[in-house]
Design a protein around this motif. Structure first.
Motif, mmCIF file in Angstrom:
data_model
loop_
_atom_site.group_PDB
_atom_site.id
_atom_site.type_symbol
_atom_site.label_atom_id
_atom_site.label_comp_id
_atom_site.label_asym_id
_atom_site.label_seq_id
_atom_site.Cartn_x
_atom_site.Cartn_y
_atom_site.Cartn_z
ATOM 1 N N MET A 1 -7.882 16.899 -33.592
ATOM 2 C CA MET A 1 -6.673 16.484 -34.125
ATOM 3 C C MET A 1 -7.550 17.303 -35.967
ATOM 4 S SD MET A 1 -5.381 12.358 -36.107
ATOM 5 C CE MET A 1 -4.316 12.956 -36.739
ATOM 6 N N ASN A 2 -6.029 17.790 -36.103
ATOM 7 C CA ASN A 2 -5.692 18.246 -38.224
ATOM 8 C C ASN A 2 -5.321 17.024 -38.752
ATOM 9 O OD1 ASN A 2 -3.523 19.731 -38.175
ATOM 10 N ND2 ASN A 2 -4.257 20.810 -36.363
ATOM 11 N N THR B 1 -13.150 11.996 -52.831
ATOM 12 C CA THR B 1 -13.525 10.482 -53.039
ATOM 13 C C THR B 1 -13.146 10.031 -51.159
ATOM 14 O OG1 THR B 1 -12.959 9.844 -55.457
ATOM 15 C CG2 THR B 1 -13.382 7.959 -53.310
ATOM 16 N N VAL B 2 -11.393 10.377 -51.302
ATOM 17 C CA VAL B 2 -11.529 9.931 -49.630
ATOM 18 C C VAL B 2 -11.971 11.152 -49.165
ATOM 19 C CG1 VAL B 2 -9.214 9.919 -47.673
ATOM 20 C CG2 VAL B 2 -9.317 9.085 -50.384
ATOM 21 N N SER B 3 -12.313 12.458 -48.894
ATOM 22 C CA SER B 3 -12.657 13.969 -48.018
ATOM 23 C C SER B 3 -14.149 13.308 -47.646
ATOM 24 C CB SER B 3 -12.461 15.138 -48.760
ATOM 25 O OG SER B 3 -12.968 14.891 -49.663
ATOM 26 N N ARG B 4 -14.795 12.187 -49.127
ATOM 27 C CA ARG B 4 -15.941 12.292 -48.751
ATOM 28 C C ARG B 4 -15.957 10.600 -47.725
ATOM 29 N NH1 ARG B 4 -16.888 13.326 -53.902
ATOM 30 N NH2 ARG B 4 -16.936 11.326 -54.202
ATOM 31 N N MET B 5 -15.557 9.820 -47.960
ATOM 32 C CA MET B 5 -15.461 9.132 -46.832
ATOM 33 C C MET B 5 -15.156 9.195 -45.610
ATOM 34 S SD MET B 5 -13.171 6.222 -48.884
ATOM 35 C CE MET B 5 -13.937 5.278 -50.491
ATOM 36 N N LEU B 6 -13.685 10.439 -45.032
ATOM 37 C CA LEU B 6 -13.843 11.006 -43.740
ATOM 38 C C LEU B 6 -14.896 11.716 -42.994
ATOM 39 C CD1 LEU B 6 -9.592 11.396 -44.718
ATOM 40 C CD2 LEU B 6 -10.862 10.276 -42.691
ATOM 41 N N THR B 7 -15.837 12.691 -44.234
ATOM 42 C CA THR B 7 -16.573 13.638 -43.445
ATOM 43 C C THR B 7 -17.737 12.647 -43.043
ATOM 44 O OG1 THR B 7 -17.210 13.874 -46.086
ATOM 45 C CG2 THR B 7 -16.349 15.628 -45.050
ATOM 46 N N SER B 8 -17.878 11.625 -43.915
ATOM 47 C CA SER B 8 -19.055 10.601 -43.705
ATOM 48 C C SER B 8 -19.440 9.898 -42.529
ATOM 49 C CB SER B 8 -18.937 9.731 -45.185
ATOM 50 O OG SER B 8 -18.320 8.715 -44.312
ATOM 51 N N ARG B 9 -17.844 10.439 -41.569
ATOM 52 C CA ARG B 9 -17.170 9.329 -40.636
ATOM 53 C C ARG B 9 -17.494 11.096 -39.311
ATOM 54 N NH1 ARG B 9 -15.318 5.692 -43.103
ATOM 55 N NH2 ARG B 9 -15.169 3.366 -42.319
ATOM 56 N N GLY B 10 -17.675 12.194 -39.200
ATOM 57 C CA GLY B 10 -18.001 13.071 -39.068
ATOM 58 C C GLY B 10 -16.728 13.998 -38.296
ATOM 59 N N ALA B 11 -15.606 13.579 -39.595
ATOM 60 C CA ALA B 11 -14.337 15.002 -40.221
ATOM 61 C C ALA B 11 -15.628 15.741 -40.257
ATOM 62 C CB ALA B 11 -13.433 14.223 -41.268
ATOM 63 N N GLU C 1 -11.323 28.405 -36.784
ATOM 64 C CA GLU C 1 -12.576 28.597 -36.241
ATOM 65 C C GLU C 1 -13.438 27.175 -35.588
ATOM 66 O OE1 GLU C 1 -13.435 31.955 -38.885
ATOM 67 O OE2 GLU C 1 -14.769 30.152 -39.074
ATOM 68 N N LEU C 2 -12.945 25.907 -37.285
ATOM 69 C CA LEU C 2 -13.690 24.596 -36.487
ATOM 70 C C LEU C 2 -13.083 23.664 -35.335
ATOM 71 C CD1 LEU C 2 -13.935 23.217 -40.062
ATOM 72 C CD2 LEU C 2 -15.860 23.905 -38.894
ATOM 73 N N GLU C 3 -11.669 24.350 -34.929
ATOM 74 C CA GLU C 3 -11.026 23.257 -34.058
ATOM 75 C C GLU C 3 -11.326 24.168 -32.161
ATOM 76 O OE1 GLU C 3 -6.894 21.175 -35.197
ATOM 77 O OE2 GLU C 3 -6.616 23.508 -34.627
ATOM 78 N N ALA C 4 -11.860 25.672 -32.698
ATOM 79 C CA ALA C 4 -12.249 25.964 -31.220
ATOM 80 C C ALA C 4 -14.076 25.771 -30.845
ATOM 81 C CB ALA C 4 -12.420 27.468 -31.471
ATOM 82 N N GLU C 5 -14.410 25.345 -32.162
ATOM 83 C CA GLU C 5 -15.748 24.512 -32.189
ATOM 84 C C GLU C 5 -16.014 23.106 -31.667
ATOM 85 O OE1 GLU C 5 -18.147 26.038 -35.737
ATOM 86 O OE2 GLU C 5 -18.883 24.079 -35.466
ATOM 87 N N LYS C 6 -15.161 22.095 -31.684
ATOM 88 C CA LYS C 6 -15.172 20.816 -31.588
ATOM 89 C C LYS C 6 -14.077 20.763 -31.291
ATOM 90 C CE LYS C 6 -19.447 18.598 -32.803
ATOM 91 N NZ LYS C 6 -20.282 17.577 -33.244
ATOM 92 N N PRO C 7 -13.467 20.862 -30.307
ATOM 93 C CA PRO C 7 -11.436 20.166 -30.496
ATOM 94 C C PRO C 7 -11.726 18.798 -30.765
ATOM 95 C CG PRO C 7 -12.264 21.227 -28.490
ATOM 96 C CD PRO C 7 -13.632 21.327 -29.002
ATOM 97 N N HIS C 8 -12.065 18.113 -30.056
ATOM 98 C CA HIS C 8 -11.793 16.609 -30.342
ATOM 99 C C HIS C 8 -12.277 15.922 -31.529
ATOM 100 C CE1 HIS C 8 -11.118 16.239 -26.497
ATOM 101 N NE2 HIS C 8 -12.151 16.169 -26.046
ATOM 102 N N ARG C 9 -13.009 17.075 -32.573
ATOM 103 C CA ARG C 9 -13.092 16.407 -33.883
ATOM 104 C C ARG C 9 -12.158 15.921 -35.092
ATOM 105 N NH1 ARG C 9 -17.965 20.144 -37.278
ATOM 106 N NH2 ARG C 9 -15.521 21.378 -35.939
ATOM 107 N N LEU C 10 -12.041 15.610 -35.777
ATOM 108 C CA LEU C 10 -10.619 15.741 -36.819
ATOM 109 C C LEU C 10 -11.137 17.207 -37.969
ATOM 110 C CD1 LEU C 10 -8.369 14.422 -38.464
ATOM 111 C CD2 LEU C 10 -10.266 13.304 -39.570
ATOM 112 N N VAL C 11 -9.791 17.231 -37.561
ATOM 113 C CA VAL C 11 -10.714 18.556 -39.097
ATOM 114 C C VAL C 11 -9.470 18.020 -40.320
ATOM 115 C CG1 VAL C 11 -9.932 20.511 -40.257
ATOM 116 C CG2 VAL C 11 -11.507 20.110 -37.568
ATOM 117 N N VAL C 12 -10.183 18.078 -41.672
ATOM 118 C CA VAL C 12 -9.148 17.994 -42.810
ATOM 119 C C VAL C 12 -8.792 18.568 -43.703
ATOM 120 C CG1 VAL C 12 -8.887 16.024 -44.895
ATOM 121 C CG2 VAL C 12 -9.967 15.230 -42.554
#
Ligand SMILES: CC(C)(COP(=O)(O)OP(=O)(O)OC[C@H]1O[C@@H](n2cnc3c(N)ncnc32)[C@H](O)[C@@H]1O)[C@@H](O)C(=O)NCCC(=O)NCCS
Ligand SMILES: Nc1ncnc2c1ncn2[C@@H]1O[C@H](COP(=O)(O)OP(=O)(O)OP(=O)(O)O)[C@@H](O)[C@H]1O
Length: 198
Positions: A1-2, A15-25, A100-111
């Motif tokens: 998902m993106n 601030t919010v993007s840090r909260m999302l990336t720390s969860r794995g986005a 590139e990021l979506e192809a790498e890991k399709p189930h990860r959230l891309v922000v």
């Protein structure tokens, strides 16, 4: 998902993007790309110097961001001229990294963190748009405080963007960042669970 992540200047996107990336986005940041295309040697910087003159460079050949900011945030026509030189390159790079990021890991959230997402009409590139909101007065106060700007300078920057209330109305996912960070974190946690992300 993106998702596209936006808001107004200093409403808390980083601030919010840090909260999302720390969860794995995974994150793509338009401001970072905007800086990369302005590095010495890049053709976009050369085009900017052609248009705005050598005076927008520091003695070491890097961009004088303060100087260019003073020009474009007080003259809308100059701002549009700058955007015509920078936005196509930013858009192309954002799209490439997203693929590139979506192809790498399709189930990860891309922000994709894009301050001017609505202003540039980029909504359709993303599955949903998350808006980080604070009321205008708080936005001004946080901006003046963080960037050590006068009220006048901060207002000029706000004026260069779509009003935050309008962005709030258009949001698919609204994050209210006007209270403490724990309260914002709680909303991100809720979003993460609602979307079944892990
Ligand atoms: C004018 C520049 C040199 C000023 O640099 P400065 O270091 O002071 O600001 P910085 O780049 O960190 O941007 C801070 C914020 O200003 C706002 N902003 C930047 N450019 C614009 C613009 N053209 N219109 C409205 N707001 C803008 C955004 O909210 C951004 O997050 C710089 O912002 C720039 O190169 N802008 C053109 C590229 C662009 O449109 N970037 C926005 C993201 S796509
Ligand atoms: N919930 C909060 N409570 C208090 N201060 C906050 C909160 N969220 C963010 N801030 C502060 O507000 C300022 C703006 O936040 P941040 O840098 O995340 O905004 P931004 O939207 O990414 O800014 P820009 O548009 O310039 O990229 C920062 O100084 C940050 O520390």
């Amino acid at each position: 998902m993106n998702i596209g992540l936006t808001g107004g200047i200093a409403t808390g996107k980083s601030t919010v993007s840090r909260m999302l990336t720390s969860r794995g986005a995974a994150l793509i940041d338009a401001d970072v790309i905007a800086r990369q295309i302005m590095e010495p040697g890049h053709r976009v910087l050369a085009a900017v110097v052609d248009r705005f003159g050598q005076a927008v460079l520091l003695p070491d050949g890097t961009l004088n961001r303060k100087k260019l900011g003073e020009i474009v945030f007080s003259h809308p026509d100059e701002r549009k001229a700058l955007e015509q030189l920078t936005h196509p390159a930013i858009r192309t790079e954002m799209k490439k990294r997203m693929e590139e990021l979506e192809a790498e890991k399709p189930h990860r959230l891309v922000v994709a963190d894009i301050p001017l997402l609505y202003e540039s009409g980029l909504e359709s590139l993303y599955e949903a748009i998350m808006v980080v909101y604070v009321p205008r007065e708080l936005q001004l106060a946080r901006l003046m405080n963080r960037d050590e700007l006068s009220r006048e300078e901060a207002e000029a920057r706000l004026k260069a963007q779509m009003d935050i209330e309008q962005k709030k109305e258009r949001a698919d996912i609204l994050i209210d960042n006007s209270r403490g960070l724990e309260e914002t974190e709680r909303q991100i946690e809720q979003f993460w669970r609602d979307k079944g992300l892990s």
